[in-house]
Write an enzyme that holds these catalytic residues in place. Structure first.
Site, PDB file in Angstrom:
ATOM      1  N   GLN A  21       1.078  -1.069  -0.080  1.00 32.65           N
ATOM      2  CA  GLN A  21      -0.083  -0.157   0.115  1.00 32.65           C
ATOM      3  C   GLN A  21       1.017   1.236   0.046  1.00 32.65           C
ATOM      4  OE1 GLN A  21      -3.031  -0.005  -0.630  1.00 32.65           O
ATOM      5  NE2 GLN A  21      -4.011  -1.814   0.379  1.00 32.65           N
ATOM      6  N   TYR A  40      -7.038 -13.113  -2.174  1.00 36.28           N
ATOM      7  CA  TYR A  40      -6.207 -11.957  -2.711  1.00 36.28           C
ATOM      8  C   TYR A  40      -5.260 -11.416  -1.505  1.00 36.28           C
ATOM      9  CZ  TYR A  40     -10.032 -11.804  -5.792  1.00 36.28           C
ATOM     10  OH  TYR A  40     -11.165 -12.099  -6.704  1.00 36.28           O
ATOM     11  N   GLU A  91      -3.911 -16.785  -2.440  1.00 37.21           N
ATOM     12  CA  GLU A  91      -3.200 -15.777  -3.379  1.00 37.21           C
ATOM     13  C   GLU A  91      -2.609 -16.320  -4.639  1.00 37.21           C
ATOM     14  OE1 GLU A  91      -1.287 -12.933  -5.211  1.00 37.21           O
ATOM     15  OE2 GLU A  91      -2.706 -12.420  -3.369  1.00 37.21           O
ATOM     16  N   ASP A 126      -9.526  -8.615  -0.576  1.00 40.25           N
ATOM     17  CA  ASP A 126      -9.067  -7.121  -1.219  1.00 40.25           C
ATOM     18  C   ASP A 126      -8.666  -7.249  -2.672  1.00 40.25           C
ATOM     19  OD1 ASP A 126      -7.900  -4.787  -1.325  1.00 40.25           O
ATOM     20  OD2 ASP A 126      -6.100  -5.466  -0.229  1.00 40.25           O
ATOM     21  N   CYS A 138     -10.052  -0.775  -4.021  1.00 37.82           N
ATOM     22  CA  CYS A 138      -9.367   0.336  -4.309  1.00 37.82           C
ATOM     23  C   CYS A 138     -10.325   1.057  -5.425  1.00 37.82           C
ATOM     24  CB  CYS A 138      -7.889   0.077  -4.905  1.00 37.82           C
ATOM     25  SG  CYS A 138      -7.764  -0.931  -6.272  1.00 37.82           S
TER      26      CYS A 138
END
Length: 373
Positions: free
Chosen positions: A212, A239, A260, A303, A330
């Site tokens: 991030q 994720y 992932e 996410d 996002c």
């Protein structure tokens, strides 16, 4: 210009077509140049503001509006926050979601960006110009952290490769890596990874991997997310990346199931979990389209990238025995689309939706939602 459009663009009409462009404000009359013509809309570039809005302020950055990084430098930070909260709520309402979202500002509106990828091209090292592949040198960038700006000073684009950079707000370490076609080459005097602490313990993160950009806002999001996850003993996460959310989730869970896609992120994420003695589970390599979700899981945490959740994973969640979903995004547009499906088809109720100014001075934001059955 008639009104705002997502993400922080102005929208007006020219010859009956909706026209979108950056660096303008509603109520302004502007001269613009068309850069892309669609069937029902136009995309344009600002040439001159003929009649400015009273809300317009002088940009503190000499690279605006040519730089493609920040799009709201002509608007005060207070007005940016109002706009982002308004847009988050409008997007949710258009998706049929009955919720009133709040919005959390960035503790540091300037100098907050600790993760960046610089482009090389035309003998320059910098960021892409707005809607262009051309590279613009940005030595006076106002959102880069002091550590990144110092590391970038004096660097030359001595190869046709992008530069990945990451600074730890916790330790002050800086990692700089040239991203070549088949390898990653750290710069002399810099490593490939740093250690960052978002409040749950130090994580190893790499410059070339995902991290991030705003550590201070990441800490605020994690505090809210982990508070909402408290009480759920069996947690699945898709994720998972290198473990930014995973560490706190796994430390508080009886059973943790992480997934992932990228192998290197899986290895790094599990290394982070192991370093903190996590025994509740680990991260497995699996694409979200495979929709792995244990029957015993009570809470699903996601996410996803801007494209949103994989459709197969949404379907699995809808027909699962899950009690709750925490959805961090996002892109509020794809998030609202996915939340609507989970509510309408899965019997979930949307408890709250919160926006966070992860990307101050831009039109973008991060949003976190809690759904329960």
């Amino acid at each position: 210009m008639d009104r705002w459009a997502w993400p922080g663009l102005g929208m007006g009409y020219y010859q009956g077509k909706a026209t979108f462009l950056a660096a303008v404000l509603p109520g302004e009359r502007v001269l613009a140049q068309t850069v892309k013509a669609g069937k029902n809309h136009l995309e344009a570039r600002l040439v001159e503001v003929l009649e400015p809005s009273p809300a317009r302020i002088p940009s503190p950055c000499p690279h605006f509006p040519d730089c493609g990084g920040c799009g709201l430098l002509h608007l005060s930070y207070e007005d940016q926050l109002v706009l982002k909260e308004q847009q988050l709520n409008e997007i949710a309402q258009r998706a049929g979601l009955k919720v009133t979202a709040g919005f959390t500002p960035s503790p540091q509106p300037w100098g907050y960006r600790h993760k960046a990828n610089l482009k090389s091209g035309g003998g320059k090292l910098g960021l892409n110009r707005y809607r262009s592949a051309q590279v613009l040198a940005v030595p006076e960038c106002k959102v880069f952290s002091a550590g990144l700006k110092q590391a970038f000073s004096g660097l030359e684009p001595n190869r046709e490769a992008d530069l990945a950079a990451l600074e730890s707000q916790d330790t002050g370490q800086v990692a700089l890596v040239w991203l070549e076609k088949n390898r990653q080459q750290p710069l002399s005097g810099f490593g490939q990874q740093v250690f960052e602490d978002y409040g749950q313990g130090r994580l190893e993160l790499t410059a070339a991997g995902f991290a991030q950009s705003n550590p201070a806002v990441t800490r605020l999001i994690l505090a809210d997310l982990l508070s909402a996850a408290r009480g759920y003993g069996r947690i699945a996460e898709h994720y998972a990346g290198a473990g930014t959310l995973s560490l706190g989730l796994a430390l508080g869970a009886e059973q943790y199931f992480g997934y992932e896609t990228h192998k290197k992120a899986v290895e790094l994420g599990n290394r982070n979990l192991k370093a903190h003695g996590v025994q509740s589970g680990q991260i497995r390599e699996s694409n979200a389209e495979a929709a792995l979700l244990p029957d015993s899981a009570q809470l699903l945490v996601v996410d996803p990238p801007r494209a949103g959740m994989a459709s197969a994973l949404i379907n699995k969640a809808i027909h699962s025995k899950l009690e709750a979903v925490l959805y961090l995004s996002c892109d509020p547009m794809t998030q609202a689309r996915d939340l609507a499906r989970l509510v309408q088809e899965g019997g979930f109720g949307l408890v709250w939706l919160k926006g966070y100014d992860m990307y101050a001075q831009t039109g973008h934001q991060e949003a976190l939602a809690l759904l329960v059955r």
